[in-house]
Design an enzyme around this catalytic site. Structure first.
Site, PDB file in Angstrom:
ATOM      1  N   ASN A  29       0.863  -1.183   0.000  1.00  0.00           N
ATOM      2  CA  ASN A  29       0.000   0.000   0.000  1.00  0.00           C
ATOM      3  C   ASN A  29       0.904   1.240   0.000  1.00  0.00           C
ATOM      4  O   ASN A  29       1.452   1.604   1.033  1.00  0.00           O
ATOM      5  CB  ASN A  29      -0.890  -0.047   1.254  1.00  0.00           C
ATOM      6  CG  ASN A  29      -1.745   1.187   1.410  1.00  0.00           C
ATOM      7  OD1 ASN A  29      -1.822   2.028   0.512  1.00  0.00           O
ATOM      8  ND2 ASN A  29      -2.395   1.303   2.559  1.00  0.00           N
ATOM      9  N   TRP A  30       1.039   1.853  -1.166  1.00  0.00           N
ATOM     10  CA  TRP A  30       1.949   3.005  -1.279  1.00  0.00           C
ATOM     11  C   TRP A  30       1.358   4.260  -0.660  1.00  0.00           C
ATOM     12  O   TRP A  30       2.059   5.254  -0.519  1.00  0.00           O
ATOM     13  CB  TRP A  30       2.288   3.269  -2.755  1.00  0.00           C
ATOM     14  CG  TRP A  30       3.084   2.199  -3.427  1.00  0.00           C
ATOM     15  CD1 TRP A  30       3.369   0.943  -2.959  1.00  0.00           C
ATOM     16  CD2 TRP A  30       3.728   2.289  -4.713  1.00  0.00           C
ATOM     17  NE1 TRP A  30       4.132   0.249  -3.870  1.00  0.00           N
ATOM     18  CE2 TRP A  30       4.368   1.049  -4.966  1.00  0.00           C
ATOM     19  CE3 TRP A  30       3.809   3.284  -5.685  1.00  0.00           C
ATOM     20  CZ2 TRP A  30       5.084   0.798  -6.129  1.00  0.00           C
ATOM     21  CZ3 TRP A  30       4.522   3.030  -6.854  1.00  0.00           C
ATOM     22  CH2 TRP A  30       5.159   1.804  -7.072  1.00  0.00           C
ATOM     23  N   LYS A  31       0.072   4.226  -0.335  1.00  0.00           N
ATOM     24  CA  LYS A  31      -0.609   5.400   0.236  1.00  0.00           C
ATOM     25  C   LYS A  31      -0.383   6.618  -0.664  1.00  0.00           C
ATOM     26  O   LYS A  31      -0.307   6.473  -1.882  1.00  0.00           O
ATOM     27  CB  LYS A  31      -0.167   5.630   1.681  1.00  0.00           C
ATOM     28  CG  LYS A  31      -0.335   4.365   2.533  1.00  0.00           C
ATOM     29  CD  LYS A  31      -0.196   4.608   4.007  1.00  0.00           C
ATOM     30  CE  LYS A  31      -0.382   3.285   4.749  1.00  0.00           C
ATOM     31  NZ  LYS A  31      -0.354   3.430   6.194  1.00  0.00           N
ATOM     32  N   HIS A 117      -9.720   1.063   4.622  1.00  0.00           N
ATOM     33  CA  HIS A 117      -8.493   1.286   5.394  1.00  0.00           C
ATOM     34  C   HIS A 117      -8.795   2.272   6.520  1.00  0.00           C
ATOM     35  O   HIS A 117      -9.573   3.205   6.342  1.00  0.00           O
ATOM     36  CB  HIS A 117      -7.394   1.831   4.469  1.00  0.00           C
ATOM     37  CG  HIS A 117      -6.052   1.833   5.133  1.00  0.00           C
ATOM     38  ND1 HIS A 117      -5.692   2.788   6.054  1.00  0.00           N
ATOM     39  CD2 HIS A 117      -4.991   0.990   5.024  1.00  0.00           C
ATOM     40  CE1 HIS A 117      -4.461   2.520   6.480  1.00  0.00           C
ATOM     41  NE2 HIS A 117      -4.019   1.442   5.874  1.00  0.00           N
ATOM     42  N   GLU A 187      -5.735  -4.913  10.611  1.00  0.00           N
ATOM     43  CA  GLU A 187      -4.734  -3.866  10.807  1.00  0.00           C
ATOM     44  C   GLU A 187      -5.059  -3.066  12.069  1.00  0.00           C
ATOM     45  O   GLU A 187      -5.873  -2.132  12.032  1.00  0.00           O
ATOM     46  CB  GLU A 187      -4.729  -2.895   9.620  1.00  0.00           C
ATOM     47  CG  GLU A 187      -4.345  -3.517   8.306  1.00  0.00           C
ATOM     48  CD  GLU A 187      -3.704  -2.484   7.384  1.00  0.00           C
ATOM     49  OE1 GLU A 187      -2.593  -2.740   6.912  1.00  0.00           O
ATOM     50  OE2 GLU A 187      -4.313  -1.418   7.159  1.00  0.00           O
ATOM     51  N   GLY A 252       2.639  -1.189   4.389  1.00  0.00           N
ATOM     52  CA  GLY A 252       2.637   0.234   4.056  1.00  0.00           C
ATOM     53  C   GLY A 252       4.058   0.733   3.838  1.00  0.00           C
ATOM     54  O   GLY A 252       4.637   0.583   2.761  1.00  0.00           O
ATOM     55  N   GLY A 253       4.650   1.303   4.880  1.00  0.00           N
ATOM     56  CA  GLY A 253       5.961   1.944   4.773  1.00  0.00           C
ATOM     57  C   GLY A 253       7.016   1.095   4.081  1.00  0.00           C
ATOM     58  O   GLY A 253       7.744   1.585   3.204  1.00  0.00           O
TER      59      GLY A 253
END
Ligand code: PGA
Length: 269
Positions: A29-31, A117, A187, A252-253
């Site tokens: 998930n690159w957001k 999310h 999550e 994510g990160g």
């Protein structure tokens, strides 16, 4: 001391046979990160490492921001990596300025979409009912929905984790959910981007409850991909993936670093 999934599930009177589990799913998930050049470099780095790995036993999805779907999608062509998005509207088209529909995502080459999310639930006020409507729209467009649930720090401290997750899940999944069209991502909100994760027994226990709920509502819970997300990193992915109820991770990160993301992929299976 870790309990086996069978033990956790038998507390709820449900039999879980994880031998029938699907292969793991790793979603990045690159957001709201990356402009064109940086997105290209990241996608290329992941494709190169993925091809060198030669893994056939894990599914991997990259979910860049909507502006990069076209160019990242072109870089993924023929690689076996799946293109994904981070949200969709619940209607197929209409007067919804700024929104993107599920058929538009499918048209752009997406195969999966992250829905519900916690960042969207919190900063856009998304309700469980909206998440269910978006999930229905994703299914209608042929997309696999990754539906996210998870408790806040306050809910966890109050011992409400199971209740929050079960309530969210029950209301966020529409009729017609199947293992083929839906994955669940657990999550914990307090774990996202914090470097902290629940201990392994907690993750296993929540996943077992999610599978119990899926079994009661949709049957055959072991066929579902139930992912863990929240500060997944190369250092903890392998241990998380040893939990029988967990068959994938939402990252994510660490998905913004090709090397780290591919180390996480390597640790699956
Ligand atoms: P994180 O984010 O890996 O940076 O904690 C996970 C997510 O929000 O999906």
């Amino acid at each position: 001391m870790l309990r086996k999934p069978e033990d956790r599930a038998s507390e709820k009177g449900i039999e879980i046979h994880m031998a029938n589990a699907p292969r793991p799913l790793v979603a990045g998930n690159w957001k709201m990160h990356a402009l064109g050049e940086a997105g290209d470099a990241l996608a290329r780095g992941i494709v190169e490492r993925w091809q060198a790995m030669g893994r056939q036993d894990v599914d991997v999805a990259l979910c860049p921001p909507a502006t990069l779907l076209g160019r990242v999608g072109r870089l993924l062509e023929g690689s076996g990596l799946l293109l994904g998005a981070q949200d969709c509207h619940w209607e197929a088209e209409g007067a919804h300025t700024g929104d993107i529909s599920a058929p538009m995502l499918a048209d752009a080459g997406c195969r999966v979409v992250i829905l519900g999310h916690s960042e969207r639930r919190q900063s856009h006020g998304e309700t469980d009912e909206e998440v269910a409507a978006k999930t229905r729209a994703a299914h209608a467009a042929g997309l696999k929905a990754i539906v996210c649930v998870g408790e806040s720090k306050a809910a966890r401290d109050a011992g409400q984790t199971a209740t929050v997750v079960e309530t969210q899940l029950a209301a966020s999944l529409p009729k017609g959910v199947s293992a083929a069209n839906t994955a669940i991502a657990y999550e914990p909100i307090w774990a996202i981007g914090s470097g902290r994760t629940p201990d392994m027994d907690e993750i296993g226990a929540v996943h077992a409850r999610i599978r119990t709920l899926l079994a009661n509502a949709f049957g055959a819970s072991e066929a579902f991909s139930v992912l863990y997300g929240g500060s997944v990193a190369p250092a903890n992915a392998a241990e998380i993936m040893t939990l029988d109820e967990v068959n994938g991770v939402l990252v994510g990160g660490a998905s913004l670093d090709a090397g780290a993301f591919c180390e996480i992929i390597e640790s699956c299976g």
